[in-house]
Motif scaffolding. Structure first.
Motif, short mmCIF file in Angstrom:
data_model
loop_
_atom_site.label_atom_id
_atom_site.label_comp_id
_atom_site.label_asym_id
_atom_site.label_seq_id
_atom_site.Cartn_x
_atom_site.Cartn_y
_atom_site.Cartn_z
N THR A 295 0.83 -1.21 0.00
CA THR A 295 0.00 0.00 0.00
C THR A 295 0.85 1.25 0.00
O THR A 295 0.57 2.22 -0.73
N ASP A 296 1.91 1.25 0.80
CA ASP A 296 2.81 2.41 0.85
C ASP A 296 3.49 2.65 -0.50
O ASP A 296 3.65 3.80 -0.93
N LEU A 297 3.89 1.57 -1.16
CA LEU A 297 4.54 1.72 -2.46
C LEU A 297 3.59 2.33 -3.48
O LEU A 297 3.99 3.22 -4.26
N VAL A 298 2.33 1.89 -3.49
CA VAL A 298 1.36 2.46 -4.42
C VAL A 298 1.08 3.91 -4.07
O VAL A 298 1.01 4.79 -4.95
N LEU A 299 0.92 4.19 -2.77
CA LEU A 299 0.53 5.53 -2.32
C LEU A 299 1.56 6.58 -2.71
O LEU A 299 1.21 7.66 -3.19
N CYS A 300 2.84 6.27 -2.50
CA CYS A 300 3.85 7.28 -2.83
C CYS A 300 4.18 7.31 -4.32
O CYS A 300 4.51 8.36 -4.87
N THR A 301 4.05 6.17 -5.00
CA THR A 301 4.39 6.12 -6.42
C THR A 301 3.33 6.78 -7.29
O THR A 301 3.63 7.24 -8.40
N CYS A 302 2.09 6.84 -6.82
CA CYS A 302 1.06 7.48 -7.64
C CYS A 302 1.16 9.01 -7.61
O CYS A 302 0.47 9.69 -8.37
N THR A 303 2.01 9.57 -6.75
CA THR A 303 2.14 11.03 -6.67
C THR A 303 3.56 11.54 -6.89
O THR A 303 3.75 12.55 -7.56
N LEU A 304 4.56 10.83 -6.35
CA LEU A 304 5.92 11.38 -6.35
C LEU A 304 6.56 11.52 -7.72
O LEU A 304 7.20 12.54 -8.01
N PRO A 305 6.45 10.54 -8.61
CA PRO A 305 7.07 10.74 -9.93
C PRO A 305 6.57 11.98 -10.65
O PRO A 305 7.37 12.71 -11.26
N LYS A 306 5.27 12.23 -10.60
CA LYS A 306 4.74 13.43 -11.25
C LYS A 306 5.23 14.69 -10.55
O LYS A 306 5.58 15.68 -11.21
N MET A 307 5.28 14.66 -9.22
CA MET A 307 5.78 15.82 -8.48
C MET A 307 7.23 16.13 -8.88
O MET A 307 7.59 17.29 -9.12
N LEU A 308 8.05 15.10 -8.96
CA LEU A 308 9.46 15.31 -9.32
C LEU A 308 9.59 15.79 -10.76
O LEU A 308 10.50 16.58 -11.07
N SER A 309 8.70 15.34 -11.65
CA SER A 309 8.77 15.84 -13.03
C SER A 309 8.40 17.32 -13.10
O SER A 309 8.92 18.06 -13.95
N ILE A 310 7.53 17.76 -12.19
CA ILE A 310 7.22 19.20 -12.10
C ILE A 310 8.43 19.96 -11.59
O ILE A 310 8.82 20.99 -12.15
N PHE A 311 9.05 19.45 -10.53
CA PHE A 311 10.19 20.14 -9.91
C PHE A 311 11.40 20.18 -10.83
O PHE A 311 12.12 21.18 -10.88
N TRP A 312 11.66 19.08 -11.54
CA TRP A 312 12.89 18.97 -12.33
C TRP A 312 12.74 19.46 -13.77
O TRP A 312 13.65 20.08 -14.32
N PHE A 313 11.60 19.13 -14.41
CA PHE A 313 11.46 19.37 -15.85
C PHE A 313 10.34 20.36 -16.18
O PHE A 313 10.05 20.57 -17.37
N ASN A 314 9.72 20.93 -15.15
CA ASN A 314 8.61 21.86 -15.36
C ASN A 314 7.47 21.22 -16.17
O ASN A 314 6.76 21.88 -16.92
N ASP A 315 7.32 19.92 -16.00
CA ASP A 315 6.29 19.15 -16.72
C ASP A 315 5.00 19.22 -15.91
O ASP A 315 4.68 18.33 -15.11
N ARG A 316 4.21 20.25 -16.14
CA ARG A 316 3.06 20.54 -15.30
C ARG A 316 1.75 19.94 -15.81
O ARG A 316 0.79 19.84 -15.05
N GLU A 317 1.68 19.59 -17.06
CA GLU A 317 0.42 19.11 -17.61
C GLU A 317 0.12 17.68 -17.16
O GLU A 317 1.01 16.85 -17.05
N ILE A 318 -1.16 17.43 -16.91
CA ILE A 318 -1.62 16.08 -16.60
C ILE A 318 -2.98 15.89 -17.29
O ILE A 318 -3.84 16.76 -17.24
N ASP A 319 -3.12 14.78 -17.97
CA ASP A 319 -4.36 14.49 -18.67
C ASP A 319 -5.53 14.43 -17.68
O ASP A 319 -5.37 14.02 -16.53
N PHE A 320 -6.70 14.87 -18.13
CA PHE A 320 -7.88 14.92 -17.27
C PHE A 320 -8.18 13.54 -16.67
O PHE A 320 -8.41 13.42 -15.46
#
Length: 315
Positions: free
Chosen positions: A72-97
């Motif tokens: 559960t912990d692996l799913v919980l953090c993996t469903c949010t952290l990769p996208k957060m890091l892509s925002i922080f590192w690559f300014n990749d802000r878009e997410i499909d609806f």
């Protein structure tokens, strides 16, 4: 800027995640602690799963529940952290609806599931201490599997209306989400209609899950404490209570930040938005990071097995 799209639309194809509002200039620096916590969470939870799988002496109810917690912990953090890091590192802000709604579902489903697992672990400790002779039969492998499936179903049923309700609202103001992830209230607050049904439902689910699970945990530990204090010697009482120590630490690390987040979202209108966002991310990351550390350090069997693995690799 294209990020600040305020054109009229009823069903946006994408949302824009701002990250931490007002702190965009230090996103790269913010990524360092979050990335570190994520790496620790991934390594720690996979280590727990590997140790329990390979150590036959750990094939018991307490450790099976611990494996459920790690998954559960692996799913919980993996469903949010990769996208957060892509925002922080690559300014990749878009997410499909649709991806945004899926992320919303996974966050709330697995957060509810984690709360349920702590409740199940409290019941496991209650049976192990108050009725030890029936522990293996009461919590047999099929029963544990049914408990896990029931908790997953409960989380899914409770979380599913959140994206369903969010999908039906018209978004005619903006598609900019002032957050690092598609948290339920952060999304529905963008709608240009009355979203009280979504807000009330989210509050109902949070209160029902947290209050019900905490109540059952308190009931279990009340019985556990009664059994412990009835033991004849101080050493026996300390040893028995020690088996619950890691569970209690993990419960506090999960519920205290979670309750604070719920309260500040509902009543902390004077709290800065960037604090809301940062603390919400901490709540999603800290328990997955701390749980394997807490159980690894305080559970002798896991600690000994981990030390043996490290020692053998070092030779």
């Amino acid at each position: 800027m294209s990020y600040f799209n305020t054109s009229h639309f009823t069903n946006p194809s994408t949302f824009i995640l701002l990250g931490v509002p007002g702190m965009e200039a230090i996103h790269v620096w913010l990524s360092i602690p979050f990335c570190t916590m994520y790496i620790i969470a991934i390594l720690g939870n996979f280590a727990i799963l590997f140790i329990v799988k390979t150590e036959l002496s750990l094939h018991g109810p307490m450790y099976y529940f611990l494996c459920l917690l790690s998954i559960t912990d692996l799913v919980l953090c993996t469903c949010t952290l990769p996208k957060m890091l892509s925002i922080f590192w690559f300014n990749d802000r878009e997410i499909d609806f649709s991806a945004c709604l899926a992320q919303m579902f996974f966050i709330h489903c697995f957060y509810a599931m984690e709360s349920g697992i702590f409740m199940a672990m409290a019941f496991d400790r209650y049976v192990a201490i108050c009725d030890p002779l029936r522990h293996s039969t009461t919590l047999s492998n099929p029963v544990i599997m049914k408990i896990g499936l029931a908790l997953l179903m409960r989380g899914s049923v409770l979380a599913f209306p959140c994206p369903v309700l969010a999908r039906q609202w018209p978004y005619c103001r903006t598609n900019i989400i002032p957050h690092t992830c598609c948290e339920h209230l952060a999304v529905v607050n963008l709608a240009c209609t009355d979203v009280r049904s979504s807000s009330y439902y989210g509050l109902f689910v949070a209160n029902m899950v947290i209050c019900m699970d905490i109540f059952l945990i308190v009931v279990s530990y009340t019985q556990i404490l009664r059994a412990i204090f009835s033991l004849p010697t101080k050493d026996a009482r300390l040893k028995t209570f020690g088996t619950c120590g890691s569970h209690l630490f993990a419960i506090l690390a999960f519920y205290i930040p979670g309750l604070f987040t719920v309260l500040t979202y509902r009543f902390g209108h004077n709290v800065a938005l960037n604090f809301h966002v940062l603390f919400a991310n901490v709540c999603l990351l800290v328990p997955p990071m701390l749980n394997p550390i807490i159980f690894g350090v305080r559970t002798k069997q896991i600690r000994d097995r981990l030390l043996r693995l490290l020692t053998n690799k070092g030779k």
